[in-house]
Scaffold this active site. Structure first.
Site, PDB file in Angstrom:
ATOM      1  N   ARG A 174       0.836  -1.211   0.000  1.00 42.74           N
ATOM      2  CA  ARG A 174       0.000   0.000   0.000  1.00 42.74           C
ATOM      3  C   ARG A 174       0.867   1.257   0.000  1.00 42.74           C
ATOM      4  O   ARG A 174       0.404   2.330  -0.366  1.00 42.74           O
ATOM      5  CB  ARG A 174      -0.889   0.031   1.254  1.00 42.74           C
ATOM      6  CG  ARG A 174      -1.929  -1.063   1.336  1.00 42.74           C
ATOM      7  CD  ARG A 174      -3.193  -0.566   2.015  1.00 42.74           C
ATOM      8  NE  ARG A 174      -3.077  -0.405   3.456  1.00 42.74           N
ATOM      9  CZ  ARG A 174      -3.572  -1.276   4.343  1.00 42.74           C
ATOM     10  NH1 ARG A 174      -4.196  -2.349   3.928  1.00 42.74           N
ATOM     11  NH2 ARG A 174      -3.464  -1.065   5.628  1.00 42.74           N
ATOM     12  N   ARG A 250      -8.590  -5.667  14.610  1.00 41.70           N
ATOM     13  CA  ARG A 250      -7.842  -4.790  15.504  1.00 41.70           C
ATOM     14  C   ARG A 250      -8.742  -3.601  15.825  1.00 41.70           C
ATOM     15  O   ARG A 250      -9.509  -3.132  14.973  1.00 41.70           O
ATOM     16  CB  ARG A 250      -6.555  -4.260  14.832  1.00 41.70           C
ATOM     17  CG  ARG A 250      -5.593  -5.324  14.426  1.00 41.70           C
ATOM     18  CD  ARG A 250      -4.933  -6.008  15.593  1.00 41.70           C
ATOM     19  NE  ARG A 250      -3.945  -5.165  16.249  1.00 41.70           N
ATOM     20  CZ  ARG A 250      -3.353  -5.480  17.391  1.00 41.70           C
ATOM     21  NH1 ARG A 250      -3.660  -6.627  18.013  1.00 41.70           N
ATOM     22  NH2 ARG A 250      -2.449  -4.684  17.930  1.00 41.70           N
ATOM     23  N   ARG A 280       0.939   6.505  16.412  1.00 41.43           N
ATOM     24  CA  ARG A 280       1.073   7.844  15.819  1.00 41.43           C
ATOM     25  C   ARG A 280       0.327   8.878  16.646  1.00 41.43           C
ATOM     26  O   ARG A 280      -0.523   8.535  17.473  1.00 41.43           O
ATOM     27  CB  ARG A 280       0.568   7.855  14.376  1.00 41.43           C
ATOM     28  CG  ARG A 280      -0.866   7.393  14.218  1.00 41.43           C
ATOM     29  CD  ARG A 280      -1.270   7.355  12.743  1.00 41.43           C
ATOM     30  NE  ARG A 280      -2.630   6.849  12.591  1.00 41.43           N
ATOM     31  CZ  ARG A 280      -3.289   6.784  11.441  1.00 41.43           C
ATOM     32  NH1 ARG A 280      -2.722   7.191  10.326  1.00 41.43           N
ATOM     33  NH2 ARG A 280      -4.524   6.319  11.394  1.00 41.43           N
ATOM     34  N   GLU A 301      -2.623   7.478  19.206  1.00 41.43           N
ATOM     35  CA  GLU A 301      -3.358   6.311  18.709  1.00 41.43           C
ATOM     36  C   GLU A 301      -2.678   5.005  19.125  1.00 41.43           C
ATOM     37  O   GLU A 301      -1.493   4.813  18.861  1.00 41.43           O
ATOM     38  CB  GLU A 301      -3.414   6.431  17.183  1.00 41.43           C
ATOM     39  CG  GLU A 301      -4.352   5.494  16.510  1.00 41.43           C
ATOM     40  CD  GLU A 301      -4.535   5.844  15.027  1.00 41.43           C
ATOM     41  OE1 GLU A 301      -4.628   7.045  14.676  1.00 41.43           O
ATOM     42  OE2 GLU A 301      -4.549   4.916  14.221  1.00 41.43           O
ATOM     43  N   ASP A 351     -11.102   1.607   1.793  1.00 40.74           N
ATOM     44  CA  ASP A 351     -11.030   3.057   1.847  1.00 40.74           C
ATOM     45  C   ASP A 351     -12.388   3.633   1.437  1.00 40.74           C
ATOM     46  O   ASP A 351     -13.216   2.950   0.825  1.00 40.74           O
ATOM     47  CB  ASP A 351      -9.927   3.560   0.905  1.00 40.74           C
ATOM     48  CG  ASP A 351      -8.558   3.547   1.582  1.00 40.74           C
ATOM     49  OD1 ASP A 351      -8.508   3.772   2.804  1.00 40.74           O
ATOM     50  OD2 ASP A 351      -7.548   3.314   0.887  1.00 40.74           O
TER      51      ASP A 351
HETATM   52  P1  FAD Z   1     -19.012   2.147   8.710  1.00 42.58           P
HETATM   53  O1  FAD Z   1     -18.562   3.542   8.529  1.00 42.58           O
HETATM   54  O2  FAD Z   1     -18.369   1.351   9.771  1.00 42.58           O
HETATM   55  O3  FAD Z   1     -20.590   2.141   8.935  1.00 42.58           O
HETATM   56  C1  FAD Z   1     -21.312   1.005   9.397  1.00 42.58           C
HETATM   57  C2  FAD Z   1     -22.419   1.495  10.315  1.00 42.58           C
HETATM   58  O4  FAD Z   1     -23.278   0.395  10.642  1.00 42.58           O
HETATM   59  C3  FAD Z   1     -21.906   2.051  11.646  1.00 42.58           C
HETATM   60  O5  FAD Z   1     -22.347   3.385  11.802  1.00 42.58           O
HETATM   61  C4  FAD Z   1     -22.512   1.130  12.684  1.00 42.58           C
HETATM   62  O6  FAD Z   1     -22.888   1.805  13.867  1.00 42.58           O
HETATM   63  C5  FAD Z   1     -23.723   0.576  11.966  1.00 42.58           C
HETATM   64  N1  FAD Z   1     -24.175  -0.712  12.474  1.00 42.58           N
HETATM   65  C6  FAD Z   1     -23.434  -1.829  12.656  1.00 42.58           C
HETATM   66  N2  FAD Z   1     -24.202  -2.830  13.123  1.00 42.58           N
HETATM   67  C7  FAD Z   1     -25.454  -2.347  13.256  1.00 42.58           C
HETATM   68  C8  FAD Z   1     -26.684  -2.915  13.707  1.00 42.58           C
HETATM   69  N3  FAD Z   1     -26.781  -4.190  14.093  1.00 42.58           N
HETATM   70  N4  FAD Z   1     -27.788  -2.136  13.725  1.00 42.58           N
HETATM   71  C9  FAD Z   1     -27.698  -0.830  13.337  1.00 42.58           C
HETATM   72  N5  FAD Z   1     -26.556  -0.246  12.890  1.00 42.58           N
HETATM   73  C10 FAD Z   1     -25.456  -0.998  12.846  1.00 42.58           C
HETATM   74  N6  FAD Z   1     -10.632   5.580   4.353  1.00 42.58           N
HETATM   75  C11 FAD Z   1     -10.081   6.493   3.515  1.00 42.58           C
HETATM   76  O7  FAD Z   1     -10.481   6.549   2.345  1.00 42.58           O
HETATM   77  N7  FAD Z   1      -9.127   7.374   3.942  1.00 42.58           N
HETATM   78  C12 FAD Z   1      -8.651   7.368   5.214  1.00 42.58           C
HETATM   79  O8  FAD Z   1      -7.778   8.158   5.562  1.00 42.58           O
HETATM   80  C13 FAD Z   1      -9.197   6.414   6.111  1.00 42.58           C
HETATM   81  N8  FAD Z   1      -8.759   6.364   7.384  1.00 42.58           N
HETATM   82  C14 FAD Z   1      -9.251   5.427   8.225  1.00 42.58           C
HETATM   83  C15 FAD Z   1      -8.750   5.399   9.515  1.00 42.58           C
HETATM   84  C16 FAD Z   1      -9.203   4.447  10.380  1.00 42.58           C
HETATM   85  C17 FAD Z   1      -8.658   4.434  11.773  1.00 42.58           C
HETATM   86  C18 FAD Z   1     -10.164   3.482   9.947  1.00 42.58           C
HETATM   87  C19 FAD Z   1     -10.604   2.397  10.847  1.00 42.58           C
HETATM   88  C20 FAD Z   1     -10.688   3.535   8.679  1.00 42.58           C
HETATM   89  C21 FAD Z   1     -10.239   4.510   7.787  1.00 42.58           C
HETATM   90  N9  FAD Z   1     -10.745   4.602   6.496  1.00 42.58           N
HETATM   91  C22 FAD Z   1     -10.214   5.515   5.641  1.00 42.58           C
HETATM   92  C23 FAD Z   1     -11.827   3.705   6.012  1.00 42.58           C
HETATM   93  C24 FAD Z   1     -13.263   4.272   6.230  1.00 42.58           C
HETATM   94  O9  FAD Z   1     -13.509   4.437   7.607  1.00 42.58           O
HETATM   95  C25 FAD Z   1     -14.266   3.293   5.605  1.00 42.58           C
HETATM   96  O10 FAD Z   1     -14.059   3.247   4.219  1.00 42.58           O
HETATM   97  C26 FAD Z   1     -15.752   3.646   5.819  1.00 42.58           C
HETATM   98  O11 FAD Z   1     -16.045   3.981   7.136  1.00 42.58           O
HETATM   99  C27 FAD Z   1     -16.623   2.468   5.405  1.00 42.58           C
HETATM  100  O12 FAD Z   1     -17.980   2.812   5.482  1.00 42.58           O
HETATM  101  P2  FAD Z   1     -19.106   1.735   5.821  1.00 42.58           P
HETATM  102  O13 FAD Z   1     -20.400   2.425   5.668  1.00 42.58           O
HETATM  103  O14 FAD Z   1     -18.874   0.490   5.041  1.00 42.58           O
HETATM  104  O15 FAD Z   1     -18.818   1.334   7.344  1.00 42.58           O
HETATM  105  N1  UDP Z   2       3.531   1.057   8.276  1.00 41.04           N
HETATM  106  C1  UDP Z   2       4.702   1.021   8.997  1.00 41.04           C
HETATM  107  N2  UDP Z   2       5.272   2.200   9.397  1.00 41.04           N
HETATM  108  C2  UDP Z   2       4.712   3.395   9.128  1.00 41.04           C
HETATM  109  C3  UDP Z   2       3.515   3.430   8.403  1.00 41.04           C
HETATM  110  C4  UDP Z   2       2.939   2.232   7.997  1.00 41.04           C
HETATM  111  O1  UDP Z   2       5.223  -0.035   9.283  1.00 41.04           O
HETATM  112  O2  UDP Z   2       5.282   4.416   9.542  1.00 41.04           O
HETATM  113  C5  UDP Z   2       2.956  -0.241   7.845  1.00 41.04           C
HETATM  114  C6  UDP Z   2       1.875  -0.746   8.817  1.00 41.04           C
HETATM  115  O3  UDP Z   2       1.965  -2.152   8.895  1.00 41.04           O
HETATM  116  C7  UDP Z   2       0.591  -0.344   8.123  1.00 41.04           C
HETATM  117  C8  UDP Z   2       0.967  -0.508   6.652  1.00 41.04           C
HETATM  118  O4  UDP Z   2       2.352  -0.115   6.584  1.00 41.04           O
HETATM  119  O5  UDP Z   2      -0.492  -1.183   8.466  1.00 41.04           O
HETATM  120  C9  UDP Z   2       0.138   0.303   5.676  1.00 41.04           C
HETATM  121  O6  UDP Z   2       0.271   1.675   6.029  1.00 41.04           O
HETATM  122  P1  UDP Z   2      -0.947   2.679   5.914  1.00 41.04           P
HETATM  123  O7  UDP Z   2      -0.463   4.037   6.199  1.00 41.04           O
HETATM  124  O8  UDP Z   2      -1.658   2.416   4.620  1.00 41.04           O
HETATM  125  O9  UDP Z   2      -1.824   2.168   7.148  1.00 41.04           O
HETATM  126  P2  UDP Z   2      -3.335   2.457   7.546  1.00 41.04           P
HETATM  127  O10 UDP Z   2      -3.839   3.640   6.776  1.00 41.04           O
HETATM  128  O11 UDP Z   2      -4.010   1.185   7.177  1.00 41.04           O
HETATM  129  O12 UDP Z   2      -3.253   2.682   9.016  1.00 41.04           O
END
Ligand code: FAD
Ligand code: UDP
Length: 384
Positions: A174, A250, A280, A301, A351
């Protein structure tokens, strides 16, 4: 037109995008979410004291190559220019990520040109690994031991709770490695941040006369008979009350703190050493560079195994989880009148742009299925 009565479980991007496309075609949509807010994990809100827009469930940066998705979201929000430039602290020094010419020169204390750096990294890489399968093999092959141990090994152990020898090479793929000074974290053509936040964007997507949204409502199986079709974006294993066991995730803990002024001078600072317990620190005002704020809100985090009452963030998808997933998918495939969607419904890291693209495609498949009177599939993507 034969208007259908549709229930959508989850008010994240998956749920609202499907809802919107179907509502526009005259179908009646009820979206429920068990949380007290819309937007799922993309939820953001202004901190009361500092007024900084805070990404409550972790930082979200929109980046995509998909013009249809980029055009779609801009109907609902102005996308502001934003380029993610990540820094990393290692061994008392700050480096530029993803690995680029600056990182290489800083780390090896050199003044290499692009060609010299390419040659240096080729020498560092382990040529004896011809077909890297694991994260560690991929790193040793393409960046070599020193950069791997500095930037990837400790961070990855913290992030995933396991050795990089147990993780697939795809996770490292990635991240780009560059032999110029381009420190943009992403390679995508379009990148930006919604001017008024993701919650505002998602609210606008869901605002339609044929859509009702109800919060604090958990899906119950008794709902099923009242609807022509259900789109379910909750966890696949939860739908079946975890009858075969729980799919591994996780989860993240965010330690929020405020700071009077400027805490770290950038949006994302990674901490790559294993002995630093967090992965981070994010400083949220830097995700809205067009705004000015005196105060600052930061998140430290921490990553750990997801327990029963935690929010599932990253699907682990190791061999054991994939075998379990297979069982749930087989069970789900015998259903009628329901489609599992989104990151939880299909147990994949998605994403936002992919989530939206898949939601648009799912809505199209549904509209086609009722037009030609075909069965709507239980999954519209390959989840295995
Ligand atoms: P979700 O957003 O999880 O929505 C699912 C919903 O279903 C939730 O609101 C939940 O409450 C609800 N639900 C679950 N079970 C039930 C139930 N039984 N009854 C009623 N409601 C329920 N993507 C990017 O493009 N760029 C980023 O920088 C990025 N950063 C991220 C950082 C983190 C830490 C994480 C975890 C994800 C990140 N993502 C990022 C991914 C992004 O969060 C997801 O693409 C997006 O949230 C997916 O949308 P979704 O609707 O599938 O799921
Ligand atoms: N990663 C790492 N060091 C860094 C940043 C990322 O080892 O400083 C590794 C880590 O395993 C992570 C993966 O590279 O899960 C992909 O990075 P990305 O930034 O895409 O992670 P995410 O957005 O999923 O947290």
């Amino acid at each position: 037109m034969n208007s259908k009565n549709i229930l959508i479980v989850g008010a994240g991007f998956s749920g609202v995008v499907i809802g919107r496309k179907l509502a526009e075609q005259g179908h009646k949509i009820r979206i429920i979410d068990k949380r007290s807010h819309i937007a799922g994990n993309c939820y953001d809100a202004r901190d009361e004291k500092t007024k900084v827009m805070v990404h409550t469930y972790g930082p979200h940066i929109f980046h995509t190559d998909n013009k249809d998705v980029w055009d779609f979201i801009q109907q609902f929000s102005t996308m502001m220019p934003y380029t993610n430039r990540v820094k990393a602290t290692y061994n008392g020094k700050v480096f530029s990520l993803p690995i680029n010419l600056h990182t290489i020169n800083q780390f090896f204390n050199r003044t290499c040109s692009p060609n010299e750096a390419r040659k240096l990294i080729k020498e560092k890489g382990d040529d004896s690994i011809s077909d890297p399968k694991t994260f560690e093999e991929q790193a040793l092959r393409f960046v070599g031991k020193e950069l791997y141990e500095a930037f990837f090994k400790g961070y990855t152990i913290k992030q995933w709770g396991m050795s990089p020898t147990e993780l697939p090479a795809s996770i490292l793929k990635r991240l780009p490695i560059r032999f110029n000074y381009d420190d943009n974290y992403f390679n995508h053509k379009y990148q930006g941040m919604p001017k008024d936040g993701y919650t505002d964007m998602i609210e606008k997507i869901s605002k339609h006369e044929n859509i009702t949204v109800e919060l604090n409502v958990e899906y119950g199986s008794e709902e099923r008979k009242s609807y022509d079709h259900i789109f379910y974006s909750g966890p696949l294993d939860a739908f079946y009350e975890y009858r075969f066991g729980r799919l591994g995730y996780r989860t993240l803990d965010f330690e929020k703190f405020t700071f009077d002024g400027d805490f770290q001078g950038c949006a994302v600072m990674n901490y790559c050493e294993q002995q630093v317990p967090y992965t981070r620190i994010t400083e949220h005002k830097y995700f809205s560079p067009w705004e000015t704020h005196e105060g600052s809100v930061c998140y430290k985090e921490y990553s750990r195994a997801c327990g029963e009452n935690d929010i599932p963030y990253y699907p682990i998808r190791q061999v054991g989880e994939m075998a379990l997933l297979e069982k749930y998918v087989d069970l789900a495939n015998s259903e009628k009148g329901i489609t599992f969607v989104g990151r939880l419904g299909t147990y994949r890291y998605l994403d936002m742009d992919i989530t939206i693209a898949e939601a648009l495609k799912t809505a199209d498949i549904f509209l086609d299925s009722i037009r030609v009177n075909n069965e709507m599939p239980v999954f519209t993507v390959d989840v295995r």
